[in-house]
Design a protein around this motif. Sequence first.
Motif, short mmCIF file in Angstrom:
data_model
loop_
_atom_site.label_atom_id
_atom_site.label_comp_id
_atom_site.label_asym_id
_atom_site.label_seq_id
_atom_site.Cartn_x
_atom_site.Cartn_y
_atom_site.Cartn_z
N ARG A 1 -34.95 5.70 -86.13
CA ARG A 1 -36.12 5.70 -86.70
C ARG A 1 -35.25 5.93 -88.36
O ARG A 1 -36.15 5.87 -89.15
N SER A 2 -34.49 4.75 -88.83
CA SER A 2 -34.04 4.48 -90.25
C SER A 2 -35.39 3.36 -89.77
O SER A 2 -36.30 2.92 -90.69
N ASP A 3 -36.00 1.57 -89.64
CA ASP A 3 -36.74 1.42 -89.74
C ASP A 3 -38.18 2.13 -89.69
O ASP A 3 -38.59 1.67 -90.14
N ALA A 4 -38.37 3.17 -88.55
CA ALA A 4 -39.79 4.26 -88.58
C ALA A 4 -39.81 4.74 -90.17
O ALA A 4 -40.76 4.72 -90.36
N GLY A 5 -38.39 5.04 -90.96
CA GLY A 5 -38.91 5.80 -92.09
C GLY A 5 -38.79 4.48 -93.17
O GLY A 5 -39.44 4.74 -93.87
N ARG A 6 -38.93 3.46 -93.27
CA ARG A 6 -39.21 2.50 -93.86
C ARG A 6 -40.47 2.22 -93.68
O ARG A 6 -41.30 1.89 -94.51
N VAL A 7 -41.27 2.23 -92.08
CA VAL A 7 -42.72 1.83 -92.31
C VAL A 7 -43.54 3.13 -92.85
O VAL A 7 -44.24 2.34 -93.84
N LEU A 8 -43.06 4.36 -92.91
CA LEU A 8 -43.74 5.09 -92.86
C LEU A 8 -43.70 5.22 -94.87
O LEU A 8 -44.70 5.63 -95.34
N ALA A 9 -42.50 4.99 -95.13
CA ALA A 9 -42.44 4.92 -97.27
C ALA A 9 -43.16 4.39 -97.38
O ALA A 9 -44.03 4.26 -98.71
N ARG A 10 -42.99 2.92 -96.67
CA ARG A 10 -44.26 1.90 -97.23
C ARG A 10 -46.21 2.59 -97.46
O ARG A 10 -47.18 2.15 -98.19
#
Length: 210
Positions: free
Chosen positions: A6-15
Amino acid sequence: MRFADRSDAGRVLARALADRTWTDPLVLGLARGGVPVAVEVASALGGELGVAVARKIGATGHPEYGVGAVTADGAPIFDEDALRLLRLTADDLAETCAAERQEARRRLARYRDGPVRLEGRDVLVVDDGLATGVTARAALREARGQRPGRLVLAVPVGAADAVRALAEDADLVVCPHARADFRAVGRFYERFDQVTDDQVVALLGGQGSR
């Protein structure tokens, strides 16, 4: 396409959100699974991190099949097509709805000390994925009642039809990976462990009551 966690997904979403201008952003992770995603978004946008709680209302005898959702204080919402298919009414689900509302209130009391100001702010409701969208819709409608300046739904991955449908409840829907072949959120993650209450409290910086 799969996220590591989920942290990885959050970074993708943040971009996907970083190229926009935000006014006093408040990032509400939809508990529980949306909170780890929201942590990354709030950090990247320099926004305040908070939490939203919406509980699925399961069909009678099939609790895993969500036909509606309810928040701690907002009106319950239902998938009218699903109710017709199952020959159910809102009254049939009143007991389940009351139990889920009570659980929503318990979680909010655990996760935070008091209400958070939404009025006039850019409010981003964040989850780890969008399947039917029923819990996200409940959270958005409750947030809308608190008069945010702009209301955004942000998810890293979701069913394309649900992404389109949620545009009715949000001023903006951001989903980097809207999929027509969507079946379940977990299939887009290499690690998709259940998030616990303790983890949510820790991620929120200990704001919840213990």
